[in-house]
Scaffold this motif. Structure first.
Motif, PDB file in Angstrom:
ATOM      1  N   VAL A 149      10.308  33.675 -40.591  1.00  0.00           N
ATOM      2  CA  VAL A 149       9.721  32.682 -41.492  1.00  0.00           C
ATOM      3  C   VAL A 149       9.324  31.431 -40.720  1.00  0.00           C
ATOM      4  O   VAL A 149       8.260  30.852 -40.938  1.00  0.00           O
ATOM      5  CB  VAL A 149      10.704  32.329 -42.626  1.00  0.00           C
ATOM      6  CG1 VAL A 149      10.172  31.180 -43.467  1.00  0.00           C
ATOM      7  CG2 VAL A 149      10.958  33.551 -43.503  1.00  0.00           C
ATOM      8  N   ALA A 150      10.191  31.015 -39.780  1.00  0.00           N
ATOM      9  CA  ALA A 150       9.890  29.812 -38.992  1.00  0.00           C
ATOM     10  C   ALA A 150       8.645  30.002 -38.133  1.00  0.00           C
ATOM     11  O   ALA A 150       7.829  29.077 -37.990  1.00  0.00           O
ATOM     12  CB  ALA A 150      11.084  29.454 -38.113  1.00  0.00           C
ATOM     13  N   SER A 151       8.485  31.198 -37.551  1.00  0.00           N
ATOM     14  CA  SER A 151       7.313  31.443 -36.712  1.00  0.00           C
ATOM     15  C   SER A 151       6.024  31.495 -37.525  1.00  0.00           C
ATOM     16  O   SER A 151       4.943  31.204 -37.001  1.00  0.00           O
ATOM     17  CB  SER A 151       7.495  32.761 -35.941  1.00  0.00           C
ATOM     18  OG  SER A 151       7.574  33.859 -36.838  1.00  0.00           O
ATOM     19  N   GLN A 157       7.418  19.936 -39.756  1.00  0.00           N
ATOM     20  CA  GLN A 157       8.790  20.300 -39.452  1.00  0.00           C
ATOM     21  C   GLN A 157       9.731  19.158 -39.837  1.00  0.00           C
ATOM     22  O   GLN A 157       9.369  17.992 -39.773  1.00  0.00           O
ATOM     23  CB  GLN A 157       8.947  20.611 -37.960  1.00  0.00           C
ATOM     24  CG  GLN A 157       8.079  21.775 -37.486  1.00  0.00           C
ATOM     25  CD  GLN A 157       8.510  23.103 -38.067  1.00  0.00           C
ATOM     26  OE1 GLN A 157       9.681  23.312 -38.353  1.00  0.00           O
ATOM     27  NE2 GLN A 157       7.561  24.017 -38.253  1.00  0.00           N
ATOM     28  N   GLY A 158      10.944  19.488 -40.240  1.00  0.00           N
ATOM     29  CA  GLY A 158      11.938  18.504 -40.623  1.00  0.00           C
ATOM     30  C   GLY A 158      13.121  19.198 -41.260  1.00  0.00           C
ATOM     31  O   GLY A 158      13.114  20.426 -41.478  1.00  0.00           O
ATOM     32  N   GLU A 159      14.157  18.423 -41.588  1.00  0.00           N
ATOM     33  CA  GLU A 159      15.355  19.020 -42.173  1.00  0.00           C
ATOM     34  C   GLU A 159      15.052  19.653 -43.515  1.00  0.00           C
ATOM     35  O   GLU A 159      15.526  20.750 -43.828  1.00  0.00           O
ATOM     36  CB  GLU A 159      16.443  17.956 -42.325  1.00  0.00           C
ATOM     37  CG  GLU A 159      17.743  18.516 -42.886  1.00  0.00           C
ATOM     38  CD  GLU A 159      18.855  17.488 -42.917  1.00  0.00           C
ATOM     39  OE1 GLU A 159      19.753  17.603 -43.785  1.00  0.00           O
ATOM     40  OE2 GLU A 159      18.839  16.570 -42.073  1.00  0.00           O
ATOM     41  N   LEU A 164      13.867  24.769 -46.682  1.00  0.00           N
ATOM     42  CA  LEU A 164      12.921  25.619 -47.404  1.00  0.00           C
ATOM     43  C   LEU A 164      12.736  26.956 -46.701  1.00  0.00           C
ATOM     44  O   LEU A 164      12.648  28.007 -47.350  1.00  0.00           O
ATOM     45  CB  LEU A 164      11.570  24.910 -47.544  1.00  0.00           C
ATOM     46  CG  LEU A 164      11.505  23.749 -48.534  1.00  0.00           C
ATOM     47  CD1 LEU A 164      10.133  23.087 -48.488  1.00  0.00           C
ATOM     48  CD2 LEU A 164      11.811  24.234 -49.947  1.00  0.00           C
ATOM     49  N   MET A 165      12.697  26.932 -45.375  1.00  0.00           N
ATOM     50  CA  MET A 165      12.549  28.171 -44.622  1.00  0.00           C
ATOM     51  C   MET A 165      13.788  29.045 -44.772  1.00  0.00           C
ATOM     52  O   MET A 165      13.686  30.273 -44.882  1.00  0.00           O
ATOM     53  CB  MET A 165      12.278  27.861 -43.151  1.00  0.00           C
ATOM     54  CG  MET A 165      10.887  27.291 -42.888  1.00  0.00           C
ATOM     55  SD  MET A 165      10.465  27.165 -41.144  1.00  0.00           S
ATOM     56  CE  MET A 165      11.597  25.863 -40.633  1.00  0.00           C
TER      57      MET A 165
END
Length: 204
Positions: A149-151, A157-159, A164-165
């Protein structure tokens, strides 16, 4: 690295021992008031239900305790302690499991009995099903879904974004957990037909 190795040994051992132990307990269980025996398939399959539910809870704990990864890893000690205590209350009839079984031959050397079991049709089918299950790649999806999901994430980007990811990566785990609950209602009826239909759906 050593910790991951030990955890892998524990998971691999429990994946083999627990289903066999549950199957033996199902055979030893007293019949119900109406004379019916416990549904062996669903009883053993509850192991899968608890595993998938535990995976979902692990993701939920990771989401709640983020970004303290030390707390996330340390929280795994709690269920381990509960299981360690609960082992002392496991069914007291497990001594019956050491009695000779007709399915293990004539009581000769255990290595010969094991080799005989490898020739049984049921064992061959079971091994092939496990190979097909692992080759489907579901474990890769479940273990690496946060990174996948991150890729694929193209936003900022953030906390908050990381949360959410993590929440999005819980979706395949939740579907897997729900599917295990549904399978428990089907495992003891129409096994061959259910297996073929589910296999076709997985391939599709």
């Amino acid at each position: 690295l050593l910790g991951r190795f030990l955890v892998g040994l524990a998971i691999g051992s429990s994946a083999v021992v627990v289903p066999v132990f549950l199957a033996e307990l199902a055979d030893l269980a007293d019949p119900a008031d109406d004379g019916s025996q416990i549904a062996r398939g669903s009883f053993v399959g509850m192991n899968v239900v608890y595993i998938t539910f535990g995976q979902l809870m692990a993701y939920a704990v990771g989401l709640l305790l983020y970004p303290s990864w030390r707390t996330v890893l340390g929280s795994a000690v709690l269920p381990a302690l509960v299981q360690g205590v609960a082992l002392h209350f496991v069914c007291k009839r497990q001594n019956l499991l050491m009695e000779p079984s007709p399915s293990l031959g004539d009581g000769g050397p255990i290595w010969r009995n094991v080799l005989d079991l490898w020739q049984r049709r049921e064992v061959k089918i079971g091994l092939r099903l496990h190979v097909l299950q692992q080759a489907s790649g579901i474990n890769t999806v479940l273990y690496w879904s946060p990174l996948l999901v991150a890729s694929a994430w193209s936003g900022t980007q953030g906390e908050g974004t990381t949360r959410l990811m993590l929440l999005a990566s819980m979706l395949p785990v939740a579907v897997n957990c729900a599917g295990s609950f549904v399978s428990m209602t089907l495992v003891d009826r129409g096994r061959r037909q259910t297996l073929l239909i589910s296999l076709a759906a997985s391939i599709a």
